[in-house]
Design a protein around this motif. Structure first.
Motif, short mmCIF file in Angstrom:
data_model
loop_
_atom_site.label_atom_id
_atom_site.label_comp_id
_atom_site.label_asym_id
_atom_site.label_seq_id
_atom_site.Cartn_x
_atom_site.Cartn_y
_atom_site.Cartn_z
N MET A 147 8.64 8.11 5.70
CA MET A 147 7.95 7.73 4.60
C MET A 147 7.12 6.33 4.96
N GLY A 148 5.78 6.45 4.29
CA GLY A 148 4.94 5.58 4.49
C GLY A 148 5.05 4.25 3.51
N GLU A 149 4.06 3.19 3.58
CA GLU A 149 4.28 2.21 2.93
C GLU A 149 3.69 2.62 1.33
N LEU A 150 4.33 1.99 0.50
CA LEU A 150 4.18 2.15 -0.81
C LEU A 150 2.67 1.81 -1.53
N SER A 151 2.10 2.48 -2.20
CA SER A 151 0.66 2.02 -2.67
C SER A 151 1.21 0.77 -3.62
N GLY A 152 -0.14 0.07 -3.92
CA GLY A 152 -0.04 -0.94 -4.88
C GLY A 152 0.39 -0.57 -6.26
N ALA A 153 0.10 0.52 -6.78
CA ALA A 153 0.61 1.04 -8.09
C ALA A 153 2.10 1.43 -8.08
N ASP A 154 2.36 1.68 -6.93
CA ASP A 154 3.87 2.24 -6.71
C ASP A 154 4.64 0.78 -6.81
N LYS A 155 4.20 -0.11 -5.91
CA LYS A 155 4.99 -1.61 -6.02
C LYS A 155 5.01 -1.77 -7.26
N ALA B 217 11.80 -5.89 -5.10
CA ALA B 217 10.99 -6.34 -6.27
C ALA B 217 10.42 -7.80 -5.64
N CYS B 218 11.07 -8.50 -5.03
CA CYS B 218 10.46 -9.81 -4.55
C CYS B 218 9.42 -9.55 -3.53
N VAL B 219 9.69 -8.88 -2.84
CA VAL B 219 8.70 -8.57 -1.47
C VAL B 219 7.38 -7.86 -2.06
N TYR B 220 7.69 -6.91 -3.10
CA TYR B 220 6.60 -6.14 -3.47
C TYR B 220 5.56 -7.21 -4.40
N LEU B 221 6.25 -8.04 -5.33
CA LEU B 221 5.71 -9.01 -5.97
C LEU B 221 4.89 -9.86 -5.26
N ARG B 222 5.38 -10.52 -4.39
CA ARG B 222 4.50 -11.40 -3.15
C ARG B 222 3.48 -10.31 -2.76
N ASP B 223 3.58 -9.16 -2.12
CA ASP B 223 2.58 -8.56 -1.60
C ASP B 223 1.49 -8.57 -2.54
#
Length: 181
Positions: free
Chosen positions: A1-9, A42-48
């Motif tokens: 499974m690849g990296e999530l898109s910005g919308a998915d994050k 969620a913390c990682v995604y929010l930072r990203d």
């Protein structure tokens, strides 16, 4: 499974934000960022998401300014990620040294924000970050403080915006919210 898109994050982060009906008083729906911050992903995604937005829209940013108190959760994180400095805008009486102050209006009354005069150099390019844009009073005060010491506000960046309160209309700078309610 690849990296999530910005919308998915963003969808993932949004799913973790707490919602409390009738808090702090009847008729209010309180959106709580702390629910998302207890989840490591969620913390990682929010930072990203926040860092990606700044890289795209404000590539020449020099300083990330966080507002008392939830903005502090993001300013050091983003400064570290982007290789910039960070500064804090605090409530009155919390900062040492020479400070500048701006009073701002709350729903019932007023408060005062302060910034250390030496925190921002004249002409320094700044992004102001906070968790929430509601009525706009605190971000309006923050932009005034940054400008008072000679900083240039590139943007106000928030995780959540409560559209019905129309706080954005008070601000005379670029504003970006990841999530709009």
């Amino acid at each position: 499974m690849g990296e999530l898109s910005g919308a998915d994050k963003l969808d993932y982060v949004k799913s973790k934000i707490g919602e409390y009906v009738d808090f702090p008083k009847k008729g209010i729906v309180f959106r709580d960022i702390f629910g998302a911050l207890t989840d490591g992903k969620a913390c990682v995604y929010l930072r990203d998401l926040l860092a990606h937005h700044i890289r795209i829209t404000c590539p020449d940013v020099e300083l990330i300014v966080g507002l008392d108190s939830r903005g502090f959760l993001f300013n050091l994180l983003l400064a570290t990620e982007l290789g910039t400095g960070c500064a804090a805008i605090r409530k009155k009486g919390k900062l040492a040294g020479e400070v500048v102050a701006v009073e701002y209006q709350l729903e019932y009354g007023s408060d005062t924000f302060e910034l250390q005069r030496s925190a921002i150099k004249p002409g320094q390019r700044v992004v102001i970050v906070d968790d929430l844009l509601a009525t706009g009073g605190s971000l309006l005060a923050a932009t005034a403080l940054v400008r008072k010491v000679g900083g240039v506000v590139l943007e106000c960046l928030v995780v959540m915006e409560l559209l019905g309160l129309e706080g954005r209309k008070k601000l005379d700078c670029n504003v970006h919210a990841l999530i709009k309610y």
